[in-house]
Design a protein around this motif. Structure first.
Motif, PDB file in Angstrom:
ATOM      1  N   LEU A   1      21.353  42.691  35.604  1.00 34.64           N
ATOM      2  CA  LEU A   1      22.717  42.806  35.106  1.00 34.64           C
ATOM      3  C   LEU A   1      23.298  41.417  34.856  1.00 34.64           C
ATOM      4  N   ARG A   2      23.900  41.253  33.705  1.00 39.75           N
ATOM      5  CA  ARG A   2      24.564  39.985  33.387  1.00 39.75           C
ATOM      6  C   ARG A   2      26.061  40.257  33.320  1.00 39.75           C
ATOM      7  N   TRP A   3      26.747  39.885  34.403  1.00 43.30           N
ATOM      8  CA  TRP A   3      28.180  40.146  34.518  1.00 43.30           C
ATOM      9  C   TRP A   3      28.969  39.504  33.391  1.00 43.30           C
ATOM     10  N   GLU A   4      28.568  38.303  32.978  1.00 43.18           N
ATOM     11  CA  GLU A   4      29.313  37.613  31.932  1.00 43.18           C
ATOM     12  C   GLU A   4      29.230  38.355  30.601  1.00 43.18           C
ATOM     13  N   GLU A   5      28.150  39.096  30.361  1.00 42.68           N
ATOM     14  CA  GLU A   5      28.055  39.911  29.153  1.00 42.68           C
ATOM     15  C   GLU A   5      28.854  41.202  29.309  1.00 42.68           C
ATOM     16  N   LEU A   6      28.787  41.797  30.476  1.00 48.26           N
ATOM     17  CA  LEU A   6      29.550  43.010  30.740  1.00 48.26           C
ATOM     18  C   LEU A   6      31.049  42.745  30.595  1.00 48.26           C
ATOM     19  N   ALA A   7      31.485  41.534  30.925  1.00 53.22           N
ATOM     20  CA  ALA A   7      32.908  41.181  30.891  1.00 53.22           C
ATOM     21  C   ALA A   7      33.486  41.225  29.481  1.00 53.22           C
ATOM     22  N   GLN A   8      32.627  41.281  28.463  1.00 52.97           N
ATOM     23  CA  GLN A   8      33.150  41.377  27.101  1.00 52.97           C
ATOM     24  C   GLN A   8      33.828  42.718  26.861  1.00 52.97           C
ATOM     25  N   ASP A   9      33.552  43.688  27.704  1.00 54.86           N
ATOM     26  CA  ASP A   9      34.267  44.969  27.707  1.00 54.86           C
ATOM     27  C   ASP A   9      35.067  44.984  29.007  1.00 54.86           C
ATOM     28  N   TRP A  10      36.339  44.613  28.959  1.00 59.13           N
ATOM     29  CA  TRP A  10      37.120  44.388  30.182  1.00 59.13           C
ATOM     30  C   TRP A  10      37.158  45.607  31.091  1.00 59.13           C
ATOM     31  N   LYS A  11      37.235  46.812  30.512  1.00 59.27           N
ATOM     32  CA  LYS A  11      37.308  48.025  31.326  1.00 59.27           C
ATOM     33  C   LYS A  11      35.992  48.253  32.058  1.00 59.27           C
ATOM     34  N   ALA A  12      34.867  48.119  31.352  1.00 60.02           N
ATOM     35  CA  ALA A  12      33.558  48.291  31.984  1.00 60.02           C
ATOM     36  C   ALA A  12      33.354  47.242  33.074  1.00 60.02           C
ATOM     37  N   PHE A  13      33.796  46.018  32.793  1.00 63.98           N
ATOM     38  CA  PHE A  13      33.656  44.947  33.779  1.00 63.98           C
ATOM     39  C   PHE A  13      34.465  45.260  35.034  1.00 63.98           C
ATOM     40  N   GLU A  14      35.732  45.613  34.855  1.00 61.75           N
ATOM     41  CA  GLU A  14      36.586  45.879  36.021  1.00 61.75           C
ATOM     42  C   GLU A  14      36.079  47.074  36.815  1.00 61.75           C
ATOM     43  N   ASP A  15      35.613  48.117  36.127  1.00 62.45           N
ATOM     44  CA  ASP A  15      35.055  49.272  36.820  1.00 62.45           C
ATOM     45  C   ASP A  15      33.781  48.878  37.569  1.00 62.45           C
ATOM     46  N   GLY A  16      32.929  48.087  36.926  1.00 60.73           N
ATOM     47  CA  GLY A  16      31.686  47.645  37.563  1.00 60.73           C
ATOM     48  C   GLY A  16      31.940  46.774  38.777  1.00 60.73           C
ATOM     49  N   VAL A  17      32.884  45.846  38.647  1.00 60.12           N
ATOM     50  CA  VAL A  17      33.223  44.983  39.777  1.00 60.12           C
ATOM     51  C   VAL A  17      33.799  45.809  40.919  1.00 60.12           C
ATOM     52  N   ALA A  18      34.674  46.746  40.597  1.00 59.71           N
ATOM     53  CA  ALA A  18      35.259  47.588  41.641  1.00 59.71           C
ATOM     54  C   ALA A  18      34.173  48.394  42.350  1.00 59.71           C
ATOM     55  N   ALA A  19      33.205  48.903  41.597  1.00 57.79           N
ATOM     56  CA  ALA A  19      32.101  49.651  42.214  1.00 57.79           C
ATOM     57  C   ALA A  19      31.284  48.741  43.126  1.00 57.79           C
ATOM     58  N   LEU A  20      30.979  47.542  42.665  1.00 54.71           N
ATOM     59  CA  LEU A  20      30.222  46.595  43.482  1.00 54.71           C
ATOM     60  C   LEU A  20      31.005  46.209  44.733  1.00 54.71           C
ATOM     61  N   LEU A  21      32.285  45.904  44.571  1.00 56.47           N
ATOM     62  CA  LEU A  21      33.108  45.560  45.732  1.00 56.47           C
ATOM     63  C   LEU A  21      33.176  46.720  46.715  1.00 56.47           C
ATOM     64  N   GLY A  22      33.188  47.940  46.196  1.00 58.09           N
ATOM     65  CA  GLY A  22      33.193  49.106  47.065  1.00 58.09           C
ATOM     66  C   GLY A  22      31.918  49.213  47.884  1.00 58.09           C
ATOM     67  N   MET A  23      30.803  48.739  47.330  1.00 63.47           N
ATOM     68  CA  MET A  23      29.545  48.718  48.085  1.00 63.47           C
ATOM     69  C   MET A  23      29.574  47.635  49.164  1.00 63.47           C
ATOM     70  N   VAL A  24      30.182  46.521  48.831  1.00 66.01           N
ATOM     71  CA  VAL A  24      30.245  45.385  49.762  1.00 66.01           C
ATOM     72  C   VAL A  24      31.316  45.614  50.828  1.00 66.01           C
ATOM     73  N   TYR A  25      32.442  46.204  50.427  1.00 65.02           N
ATOM     74  CA  TYR A  25      33.587  46.432  51.321  1.00 65.02           C
ATOM     75  C   TYR A  25      33.872  47.937  51.398  1.00 65.02           C
ATOM     76  N   PRO A  26      33.167  48.659  52.272  1.00 68.90           N
ATOM     77  CA  PRO A  26      33.408  50.104  52.377  1.00 68.90           C
ATOM     78  C   PRO A  26      34.893  50.397  52.638  1.00 68.90           C
ATOM     79  N   GLY A  27      35.393  51.400  51.956  1.00 69.64           N
ATOM     80  CA  GLY A  27      36.801  51.776  52.098  1.00 69.64           C
ATOM     81  C   GLY A  27      37.708  51.142  51.064  1.00 69.64           C
TER      82      GLY A  27
END
Length: 165
Positions: A5-31
């Protein structure tokens, strides 16, 4: 070879990026609770309620270029809005690593607020992704086979490919 996964490429679609980051953060920070930003998110892209009742706020920005004055104002505006709600900690998440001048700006922000400010840049996001590989399947990212987590996070250090089975 496994596609990365290349986050910098995903960021070109701001909604997909924010959703992806939120999902990843949810894995790192349960709750972690994602905040829907339609109509404004009060400077809170995601919030983690801590056991002591305090709040750790994450602000997710999909900025792929340098932090010019307009972007810096947007970040500080989000930070000001979040500060009104009294977070215990605030973390900015960006798909880039800061230059020395950008770090100087961020460090000056740290002197203004009474709570700790942190940054999860591109290097941190890549490291979190390696620890939580399910994120790539969740995002259904299709990248060219030559794409890999690349670019050293520390000068002079070459990243290695993770083992795949």
């Amino acid at each position: 070879m496994m596609r990365r996964l290349r986050w910098e490429e995903l960021a070109q679609d701001w909604k997909a990026f924010e959703d992806g980051v939120a999902a990843l953060l949810g894995m790192v920070y349960p709750g972690l609770r994602r905040v829907n930003g339609e109509g404004g998110d009060r400077g809170e892209g995601a919030v983690l309620e801590l056991p002591d009742g305090e709040r750790h706020v994450f602000q997710i920005k999909s900025f792929t270029g340098r932090l010019n004055p307009v972007r810096r104002r947007k970040i500080q505006s989000s930070l000001d809005r979040a500060a009104r709600r009294g977070p215990a900690r605030w973390t900015l998440v960006l798909p880039l690593d800061l230059t020395p001048g950008e770090w100087d700006w961020f460090d000056r922000l740290r002197e203004v607020y009474s709570f700790p400010l942190e940054l999860h840049g591109l290097c941190e996001m890549k490291a979190m992704s390696l620890k939580h590989p399910a994120i790539e399947g969740l995002l259904h990212v299709s990248l060219p086979p030559s794409t890999r987590i690349g670019g050293p996070c520390v000068s002079g250090v070459t990243p290695i490919e993770p083992f795949s089975s």
